[in-house]
Design an enzyme around this catalytic site. Structure first.
Site, PDB file in Angstrom:
ATOM      1  N   SER A 141       0.840  -1.186   0.000  1.00 38.73           N
ATOM      2  CA  SER A 141       0.000   0.000   0.000  1.00 38.73           C
ATOM      3  C   SER A 141       0.887   1.253   0.000  1.00 38.73           C
ATOM      4  O   SER A 141       1.721   1.397  -0.897  1.00 38.73           O
ATOM      5  CB  SER A 141      -0.967  -0.039   1.196  1.00 38.73           C
ATOM      6  OG  SER A 141      -2.038   0.852   1.011  1.00 38.73           O
ATOM      7  N   ARG A 204     -11.890   5.942   9.563  1.00 35.81           N
ATOM      8  CA  ARG A 204     -11.371   4.567   9.565  1.00 35.81           C
ATOM      9  C   ARG A 204     -12.436   3.591   9.074  1.00 35.81           C
ATOM     10  O   ARG A 204     -12.118   2.643   8.332  1.00 35.81           O
ATOM     11  CB  ARG A 204     -10.924   4.189  10.978  1.00 35.81           C
ATOM     12  CG  ARG A 204     -10.342   2.794  11.103  1.00 35.81           C
ATOM     13  CD  ARG A 204      -9.084   2.650  10.273  1.00 35.81           C
ATOM     14  NE  ARG A 204      -8.320   1.463  10.668  1.00 35.81           N
ATOM     15  CZ  ARG A 204      -7.154   1.135  10.152  1.00 35.81           C
ATOM     16  NH1 ARG A 204      -6.614   1.901   9.223  1.00 35.81           N
ATOM     17  NH2 ARG A 204      -6.512   0.069  10.564  1.00 35.81           N
ATOM     18  N   ASP A 291      -8.949  -6.563  -4.838  1.00 36.73           N
ATOM     19  CA  ASP A 291      -8.633  -5.239  -4.284  1.00 36.73           C
ATOM     20  C   ASP A 291      -9.562  -4.192  -4.899  1.00 36.73           C
ATOM     21  O   ASP A 291      -9.578  -3.992  -6.117  1.00 36.73           O
ATOM     22  CB  ASP A 291      -7.167  -4.890  -4.584  1.00 36.73           C
ATOM     23  CG  ASP A 291      -6.652  -3.735  -3.752  1.00 36.73           C
ATOM     24  OD1 ASP A 291      -7.466  -2.925  -3.271  1.00 36.73           O
ATOM     25  OD2 ASP A 291      -5.423  -3.633  -3.579  1.00 36.73           O
ATOM     26  N   HIS A 320      -8.004  -5.549  -0.422  1.00 36.16           N
ATOM     27  CA  HIS A 320      -6.730  -4.848  -0.301  1.00 36.16           C
ATOM     28  C   HIS A 320      -5.895  -5.359   0.871  1.00 36.16           C
ATOM     29  O   HIS A 320      -4.676  -5.506   0.755  1.00 36.16           O
ATOM     30  CB  HIS A 320      -7.003  -3.352  -0.140  1.00 36.16           C
ATOM     31  CG  HIS A 320      -5.771  -2.510  -0.029  1.00 36.16           C
ATOM     32  ND1 HIS A 320      -4.905  -2.305  -1.084  1.00 36.16           N
ATOM     33  CD2 HIS A 320      -5.249  -1.825   1.031  1.00 36.16           C
ATOM     34  CE1 HIS A 320      -3.909  -1.518  -0.694  1.00 36.16           C
ATOM     35  NE2 HIS A 320      -4.094  -1.217   0.578  1.00 36.16           N
ATOM     36  N   ASP A 321      -6.520  -5.627   1.986  1.00 39.18           N
ATOM     37  CA  ASP A 321      -5.790  -6.045   3.186  1.00 39.18           C
ATOM     38  C   ASP A 321      -5.204  -7.449   3.087  1.00 39.18           C
ATOM     39  O   ASP A 321      -4.541  -7.901   4.026  1.00 39.18           O
ATOM     40  CB  ASP A 321      -6.691  -5.971   4.419  1.00 39.18           C
ATOM     41  CG  ASP A 321      -6.610  -4.612   5.108  1.00 39.18           C
ATOM     42  OD1 ASP A 321      -5.811  -3.771   4.672  1.00 39.18           O
ATOM     43  OD2 ASP A 321      -7.354  -4.400   6.092  1.00 39.18           O
TER      44      ASP A 321
END
Length: 344
Positions: A141, A204, A291, A320-321
């Site tokens: 990232s 967040r 992603d 993505h994670d």
């Protein structure tokens, strides 16, 4: 064989003021960092690990599987370094530090520093540590953005790079997501004179939606949708928001999302294609098929634009994670890449 442990958090004060791309001058910059292993006499066995948006210098806290005798980074051979980025809140100069606030204001809403500024500060730290050569620069990232800039800014120092879930440019889609998160913070009544806890938590929560995939949400939370008052997914989002508030600073979050937005390898280099064509080091590019933040097409374009790029797909439902969640698979990909590109 005993494996050297991390040094714990250390801090280094850079010997000279830092001039960032905007022309602003930070008279004093402190960099927090950790190391694993021992630097070779020639200073040529270093590996730099670059962290993501809200990460710290403690790689073992968020990517621990990669370090060790069975990992991709072996402290018995590698001198592994990770520093907290400029503008963060884990020991490196950033919002809240007097020397930062005197230059950028106590509650900045405008961009302050860029990915390139972050890399230039890292370079000064490595010089102070005696590093003369980087076997590998690796990150996911925002960390992958730093790896790309390292190869372009300091090509004579960098042997190889590994870019995980990071494109060549922060595209309008990603900029829009970052701006929306900043506006959630700015809308908090506590901003700019308080912690803006609610705004940071909301930012967040927005981020977590882009860090996972629809498939992952369905698999994990479908069974909890019967609770109309508070579905399982709602509780999960709120937990992640509260956890970030407990460990991070809203001003740093604003600063670092602007750092993300600054990412464009082609800026000032004749465009993305021209910049990537200059990057001759062997490069591992890890894309994630689900992603939603940095799309598979962007990762494919990055790998195809690199003269020595190798594209590895991480097939995962996690979005993505996945570069953090699927650590065993990431470990294997990086280990194989390093074996194939090892000197001698």
């Amino acid at each position: 064989m005993s494996v050297p442990v991390a040094t714990g958090r250390l801090q280094h004060v850079l010997p000279a003021p830092v001039i960032v791309e905007s022309g602003a001058v930070l008279p004093r910059v402190t960099v927090a960092y950790q190391t694993w292993g021992t630097l070779a006499p020639g200073g040529d066995n270093a590996v730099l690990v670059c962290h993501a948006l809200t990460g710290s210098a403690d790689v073992s806290d968020w990517w621990g599987a990669l370090i060790g005798p069975e990992g991709a980074l072996d402290p018995s051979r590698d001198f592994v370094v990770c520093s907290n980025v400029l503008g963060s809140c884990y020991g490196t100069t950033g919002p809240g530090a007097p020397e930062w606030d005197a230059v950028f204001g106590a509650h900045p809403e405008a961009p302050a520093v860029t990915v390139r500024d972050v890399v230039h500060v890292q370079r000064q730290l490595l010089d102070a540590l005696g590093v003369r050569r980087l076997r590998l620069v690796i990150g996911g990232s925002m960390g992958g953005m730093q790896a790309l800039e390292w190869a372009l800014l300091y090509p004579d120092l960098v042997e190889t790079i590994a870019v995980l879930a990071a494109p060549a440019v922060h595209a309008p889609w990603a900029v829009a997501l970052a701006e929306t998160q900043r506006q959630a913070i700015f809308a908090d009544a506590e901003w700019p004179h308080g912690r803006a806890a609610r705004g940071l938590a909301t930012a967040r929560m927005m981020g977590m939606i882009s860090y996972r995939s629809a498939k992952a949400f369905e698999a994990r939370f479908a069974a909890g949708r019967d609770d109309a008052a508070q579905p399982t997914v709602t509780r999960w989002l709120h937990r992640h928001g509260e956890r970030l508030v407990g460990r991070f600073d809203a001003r740093a979050y604003v600063t670092l999302t602007h750092v993300l937005d600054s990412h464009d390898v082609g800026r000032g280099r004749g465009g993305v294609a021209a910049a990537l064509a200059r990057l001759e080091q062997p490069a591992l590019v890890v894309g994630i098929d689900t992603d939603m933040l940095y799309l598979p097409d962007e990762m494919r374009a990055l790998a195809e634009g690199l003269p020595n790029g190798e594209l590895c797909w991480l097939t995962s439902p996690h979005g993505h994670d996945a570069f953090l969640i699927e650590q065993d698979r990431v470990l294997r990909a990086v280990r194989e890449f390093r074996a194939a590109t090892a000197r001698g």
